[in-house]
Design an enzyme around this catalytic site. Structure first.
Site, mmCIF file in Angstrom:
data_model
loop_
_atom_site.group_PDB
_atom_site.id
_atom_site.type_symbol
_atom_site.label_atom_id
_atom_site.label_comp_id
_atom_site.label_asym_id
_atom_site.label_seq_id
_atom_site.Cartn_x
_atom_site.Cartn_y
_atom_site.Cartn_z
ATOM 1 N N ASP A 167 -8.256 35.364 36.125
ATOM 2 C CA ASP A 167 -9.672 35.744 36.016
ATOM 3 C C ASP A 167 -10.185 35.399 34.607
ATOM 4 O OD1 ASP A 167 -11.955 36.755 37.199
ATOM 5 O OD2 ASP A 167 -11.494 38.851 36.754
ATOM 6 N N HIS B 224 -16.151 31.301 40.126
ATOM 7 C CA HIS B 224 -16.300 32.516 40.941
ATOM 8 C C HIS B 224 -16.968 32.215 42.290
ATOM 9 C CE1 HIS B 224 -14.781 34.962 37.667
ATOM 10 N NE2 HIS B 224 -14.705 35.951 38.539
#
Ligand SMILES: [Zn+2]
Length: 378
Positions: A173, A256
């Site tokens: 992430d 994302h």
């Protein structure tokens, strides 16, 4: 997302961030600083054995067990606990869903909020956003709050004791943060914080990336041995604080959106957010046409720490899967992929995904071939 005039830049952050070995022992004094004497702690039962004693030692504490999903029903249940006990602060101890539930209870009630992440798998702890799901775990909505947590308290001994896959997913992430903020800054797209990125967000995002490159492998090794080292401290800071501030005020982009697209494929559901985002980063870099040296750097880090680099690594068969559906979802209206400084079509996304898959296969093969070569004596 709350609207801000388009020309304005916004930076948001928690009031206080505390990190280190044994940090959880200071929960009582952090609550005292917030003048809280009857805090409600939303505790993930999975970590009761690890942190229960420290939580029970907080003066005036009321403990509520987290039900497992950040759903409207769970939010209402915990809010009822808060009013029943006249709690004067809310504390989340656990993972992202417990944190997001605590945000959704504390902010509407205007109570101080302390977040104690027990894993470093996401950048949720510092932000003013809750992701709300239905009771079956399907995405419902984002809820945006007027402020960030009052305090984020990260005990690196607790993080080191958690399974290593959490830390690795957090690195995945965190890998996206710089590239997405960089893209958003060129288009001055509004980030989650409600405005364009300031230099501060970009600088923190860059530091996040550089830290993961420098210390990612050593941090993974530390958690495998359940030890706390300076490299682990820096990667926990990168995954939690730098990535959190970097994404919220720096902006998201294609990585994302490609992650969101991949969730259309049922076979990816066993893989975690950060794992799918990591593959999305490589696809984004190829979509942008970044230099090979940059793509190599990212793919090598993924291979070094154990993050996915191919579609197969996230459970997807490139021949059989409906990649067009993935790309359509990634390019849906309102998706952050449109923060890129050029128009993106689903065809371009399918091609970038297949190119990333090929890149990952080749890089892995190259490295496997070179590994057995003995060192040449000089
Ligand atoms: Zn993310």
């Amino acid at each position: 997302m709350p609207a801000t005039a388009p020309s304005l830049a916004v930076f948001a952050a928690p009031g206080r961030y505390v990190q280190g070995r044994g940090a959880i022992e200071t929960l009582g004094s952090e609550l005292e600083r917030l003048k809280a004497s009857k805090p409600l702690v939303l505790l993930d039962p999975a970590v009761r054995d690890i942190v229960g004693e420290a939580v029970d030692a907080v003066p005036g504490v009321v403990v509520a067990e987290f039900g497992g999903e950040c759903s409207p029903g769970e939010i209402d249940r915990i809010a009822a606990h808060v009013s029943e006990h006249s709690a004067d602060a809310v504390v989340a101890v656990g993972g992202g869903k417990a944190m997001d539930t605590a945000k959704a209870v504390a902010h509407p009630a205007e109570l101080p909020l302390v977040i104690v992440p027990t894993i470093a798998s996401t950048d949720a702890p510092t932000s003013a956003v809750s992701v709300v799901y239905d009771d079956d775990g399907a995405f419902l909505e984002y809820r945006f709050w007027a402020r960030n947590p009052h305090c984020v308290l990260v005990d690196t001994q607790v993080i080191a004791g958690a399974p290593v896959r959490f830390l690795v997913a957090g690195i995945g992430d965190g890998l996206s943060t710089f590239f997405e903020a960089d893209a958003s800054s060129t288009t001055r797209a509004a980030a989650m914080a409600g405005g364009a990125p300031l230099q501060a967000a970009l600088t923190l995002a860059r530091l996040c990336y550089d830290t993961l490159l420098a210390d990612g492998v050593a941090a993974r090794q530390a958690v495998e041995r359940k030890v706390v080292t300076p490299a682990l401290e820096r990667v926990v800071e990168a995954n939690t604080l730098l990535s959190g501030l970097g994404f919220e005020s720096g902006g998201l982009a294609a990585a994302h959106s490609i992650h969101n697209g991949l969730t259309a494929l049922h076979e990816t559901h066993d893989f975690w957010h950060g794992e799918k985002v990591a593959f999305g980063v490589v696809a984004m870099l190829l979509l942008e046409g970044r230099p090979t040296a940059v793509v190599d750097e990212v793919v090598d880090l993924c291979l070094d720490v154990g993050l996915p680099v191919t579609l197969g690594d996230v459970g997807v068969d490139p021949e059989g899967a409906d990649l067009r559906a993935v790309a359509d979802l990634a390019c849906a209206e309102g998706e952050t992929i449109h923060n890129l400084p050029f128009a993106v079509t689903p065809e371009m996304v399918v091609d970038a995904i297949l190119a990333a898959d090929a890149y990952g296969h080749e890089r892995r093969t190259l490295r496997e071939r070179s590994r057995p070569l003995p060192a040449v004596a000089s």
